[in-house]
Scaffold this active site. Structure first.
Site, PDB file in Angstrom:
ATOM      1  N   LYS A 113     -37.724 -24.032  49.626  1.00 54.00           N
ATOM      2  CA  LYS A 113     -38.247 -22.640  50.317  1.00 54.00           C
ATOM      3  C   LYS A 113     -37.263 -22.362  51.324  1.00 54.00           C
ATOM      4  O   LYS A 113     -36.944 -21.529  51.760  1.00 54.00           O
ATOM      5  CB  LYS A 113     -39.586 -22.654  50.596  1.00 54.00           C
ATOM      6  CG  LYS A 113     -40.735 -23.054  49.660  1.00 54.00           C
ATOM      7  CD  LYS A 113     -40.879 -21.916  48.758  1.00 54.00           C
ATOM      8  CE  LYS A 113     -42.185 -22.199  47.756  1.00 54.00           C
ATOM      9  NZ  LYS A 113     -42.014 -23.183  46.529  1.00 54.00           N
TER      10      LYS A 113
HETATM   11  C1  LIG Z   1     -42.004 -23.183  45.369  1.00 56.08           C
HETATM   12  C2  LIG Z   1     -41.512 -24.606  44.798  1.00 56.08           C
HETATM   13  C3  LIG Z   1     -41.437 -24.512  43.527  1.00 56.08           C
HETATM   14  C4  LIG Z   1     -41.701 -23.602  42.527  1.00 56.08           C
HETATM   15  O1  LIG Z   1     -40.631 -22.193  42.681  1.00 56.08           O
HETATM   16  P1  LIG Z   1     -40.969 -20.803  42.065  1.00 56.08           P
HETATM   17  O2  LIG Z   1     -40.085 -20.017  42.893  1.00 56.08           O
HETATM   18  O3  LIG Z   1     -42.407 -20.595  42.710  1.00 56.08           O
HETATM   19  O4  LIG Z   1     -41.264 -20.868  40.710  1.00 56.08           O
HETATM   20  C5  LIG Z   1     -40.975 -25.835  42.754  1.00 56.08           C
HETATM   21  N1  LIG Z   1     -40.825 -26.831  43.592  1.00 56.08           N
HETATM   22  C6  LIG Z   1     -41.042 -26.823  44.945  1.00 56.08           C
HETATM   23  C7  LIG Z   1     -40.930 -28.046  45.553  1.00 56.08           C
HETATM   24  C8  LIG Z   1     -41.399 -25.562  45.551  1.00 56.08           C
HETATM   25  O5  LIG Z   1     -41.784 -25.817  46.742  1.00 56.08           O
END
Ligand SMILES: *Cc1c(COP(=O)(O)O)cnc(C)c1O
Length: 494
Positions: A113
Site C-alpha cells: 500500500k
Molecule cells: C491490499 C493488499 C493486496 C490486494 O491488493 P488489491 O489492489 O486490493 O487487489 C494484496 N496484498 C497485500 C499485502 C495488500 O496489502
C-alpha cells in the site's frame, strides 16, 4: 486528460486534480481517464536509463496533465526516496530463468500500500491548491490494522491535510497497535474505539454522511476527504512499477524490447492487477495477468464462469488483505470491456441481488488478458515452505498465494516467458503465519514471531518493524463507539 465516471455515457468531465479531490464520482461510479495514453518505444528507451522516481513522474505526467512534470518529479522524489524505501523501489529478485519476484514492500510500513499511499497524499495536497481549496482536508480512516498505518505514514506532515485513524481496541495485533500508537507527524491522530472493525467503519461512514457535522467542520475551516483505495490518485501510481519491471527485465538482458512477459498478482480489491491492465493498454507488452486469490476465490469463479456472486461464505485467512468479497476496482475493467451502461447495470445488480453475469462476448475479451487461480490455506502454507526450501526465498502469505497461482499456470501451460510475481508484503509483516508455515510451530505472540522468524531463516527484520517496543507511544486514547464524532471535534479544537 479528463476523467469521467465508469457509469456515465458522457460527462461530467473533470481534470485529474478534481477527480483526486473527490475520490468517487457523483453517480457512485469510479473515475476513469477518457482515453489511455500510449507509451512509445522511444518513451520506454528513455525510461530504461531512469531511476524509479523519474519513471514514476513520466508515467504520472501522462495521466495527470494538469500537474506540471516538475511538480510530479518533486513529489515522486520525496515519496520514493531511498531513505524511506531503504531496500529499493520495486526491485526484481530473480528466482530462476522464468520467475522473478517484484518486491513492492520496501516502504515505511513494509507492505505494498506504501507504493500508492506515499505519493497520493502529495497529489491531493497539490489538488487542493489547484482547485483553490482554502480549507484543510481531514482524512478519516477506519482500519483493521494495515491500511491505517500506511495512510498515517503517507499523510504525515503533508501540507493542507490532517489525518485521523480509528481502530478497534481489541481488533488489531500487538505489532499493528504499536505501529499506530507510535506514529510520528504533527498532523496525525490515532484513536482506539471500544468496538469491532465494523463499528469503526460504520462510525466513519456516518460522519462522512453527517451534513450538520460537515457544516460544523466547514465553519472551522475543514472538510472530510477519504484515502479510499478506489481513488484514482491511488491507482495511477501502481501502473508505474509494471513499466519499471519491464525496464529492469530489459536491463538485465532477460527480455528484448517488444518481447512479452507475464505477471501474477495477489488480488483483493482488484486495484493492483487493474493497474497492470492499464499498463498493458498503454502499450506495455504484458501477455497474461494471473489473478491470484486466496480461499475467498470469488474472482477465480468469476473468470471461469462469467458470474460474480458474493452470496457465499466469507473466510478469514492468513492473507487478510485479500479477504474481500467485493473487488471494487473490477468495475473499472468492466467499464473498459463492456462500456458504461453495462457497468452501471452490473453494479446495480450487485447491489440488489449480490451478483451479476457478464455476457460471453465480454468474458472472451477479459479472458484474453486474465486467468484466475486460487490457493487455499494449506496450499499457501506449503508454498511458503516450498519456495524457501527451493530458492532460499521467503515470501509472505499474500505473495505465497501469487506464487501458488503462478505455479498452477506454469504447470498448465508450460509458458516459459519471464513471469513477474508481485510480492505485496514483507514476510515479517505476517511473521506468525510465515514462521508456522516454515517450522510447523506456533510463536507465542506476533511480536515474538519477528525475532523467531529472523533467527530461523537468517533474514533481517525490515526497519519499519524493528525495535517497535523501543519507540515512544504517542496515542493512548480509547473512546466509546458513539464518541467518535466528539473525538474528531476534540482533535480539531486542540
Ligand atoms: C491490499 C493488499 C493486496 C490486494 O491488493 P488489491 O489492489 O486490493 O487487489 C494484496 N496484498 C497485500 C499485502 C495488500 O496489502
Amino acid at each position: 486528460m479528463l476523467y469521467k465516471s465508469t457509469r456515465s455515457q458522457k460527462g461530467p468531465y473533470l481534470n485529474s486534480a478534481d477527480a483526486i479531490k473527490r475520490g468517487i464520482a457523483p453517480d457512485g461510479g469510479l473515475f476513469v481517464p477518457e482515453k489511455i495514453p500510449k507509451l512509445t518505444e522511444k518513451d520506454l528507451r528513455e525510461l530504461l536509463r531512469a531511476d524509479y522516481p523519474t519513471r514514476a513522474a513520466k508515467i504520472l505526467s501522462m495521466f495527470l496533465s494538469d500537474y506540471a512534470y516538475e511538480e510530479l518529479l518533486e513529489d515522486c522524489e520525496k515519496a520514493y526516496s531511498t531513505t524511506s524505501f531503504v531496500g529499493g523501489r520495486a526491485p526484481l529478485v530473480s528466482l530462476d530463468k522464468v520467475r522473478s519476484v517484484m518486491e513492492l514492500w520496501h516502504g515505511p510500513t513494509a507492505a505494498f500500500k506504501d507504493m500508492a499511499l506515499q505519493i497520493m497524499p502529495r497529489l491531493l495536497s497539490r489538488a487542493l491548491v489547484k482547485t483553490n481549496e482554502k480549507r484543510t482536508a481531514l482524512i478519516l480512516v477506519a482500519t483493521s490494522g494495515d491500511t491505517g498505518k500506511a495512510a498515517l505514514e503517507g499523510y504525515r506532515d503533508v501540507p493542507g491535510v490532517k489525518i485521523m485513524v480509528f481502530y478497534p481496541v481489541d481488533g488489531v495485533s500487538r505489532v499493528q497497535k504499536l505501529q499506530m500508537s507510535t506514529q510520528l507527524g504533527e498532523n496525525v491522530n490515532v484513536t482506539a474505539i471500544k468496538g469491532n472493525f465494523d463499528d469503526a467503519q460504520n462510525g466513519v461512514k456516518a460522519m462522512f454522511g453527517d451534513e450538520s457535522l460537515a457544516g460544523e467542520l466547514d465553519g472551522m475551516g475543514y472538510f472530510f476527504s477519504s484515502a479510499n483505495s478506489i481513488n484514482w490518485g491511488r491507482l495511477a501510481p501502481q501502473i508505474v512499477y509494471y513499466v519499471s519491471a519491464y525496464c529492469d527485465l530489459i536491463n538485465e538482458g532477460r527480455l528484448k524490447m517488444g518481447e512479452t512477459f507475464n505477471v501474477s498478482v495477489p488480488t483483493g480489491n482488484f486495484g493492483n492487477i487493474f493497474a497492470a491492465y492499464l499498463a498493458k493498454k498503454m502499450g506495455l507488452p504484458i501477455d497474461r495477468m494471473i489473478c491470484a486469490s486466496n480461499q475467498n476465490n470469488i474472482l477465480t469463479d468469476f473468470l471461469s464462469t462469467g458470474t460474480y456472486d458474493r452470496n457465499r461464505h466469507f473466510y478469514l485467512t492468513m492473507s487478510p488483505s485479500m479477504d474481500i468479497l467485493i473487488s471494487s476496482n473490477l468495475e473499472r475493467l468492466l467499464y473498459f470491456v463492456a462500456g458504461p451502461s453495462k457497468a452501471a447495470e452490473y453494479m446495480a445488480a450487485l447491489k440488489e441481488t449480490g451478483k451479476y453475469t457478464v455476457e460471453p462476448e465480454f468474458m472472451n475479451e477479459i479472458r484474453r488478458h486474465f486467468v484466475g487461480y486460487y490457493a487455499d490455506e494449506e496450499a499457501t502454507a506449503k508454498t511458503i515452505k516450498g519456495t524457501f526450501d527451493a530458492f532460499g526465498y521467503l515470501p509472505d502469505t499474500h505473495t505465497a498465494v501469487a506464487l501458488s497461482a503462478a505455479e498452477q499456470y506454469l504447470k498448465e501451460t508450460g509458458d516459459d516467458r519471464p513471469l513477474v510475481i508481485d510480492s505485496t508484503a514483507s514476510p515479517f509483516k505476517f511473521a506468525k503465519d510465515v514462521y508456522k508455515s516454515i517450522t510447523g510451530k506456533d510463536a507465542p505472540s506476533d511480536l515474538a514471531a519477528l525475532n523467531l522468524l529472523s533467527e530461523t531463516t537468517g533474514k533481517e527484520i525490515p526497519y519499519p518493524l524493528a525495535d517497535l517496543e523501543k519507540r515512544a507511544v504517542r496515542f493512548t486514547e480509547v473512546v466509546g463507539k458513539d464518541e467518535m464524532k466528539a473525538a474528531v471535534l476534540a482533535y480539531l479544537n486542540k
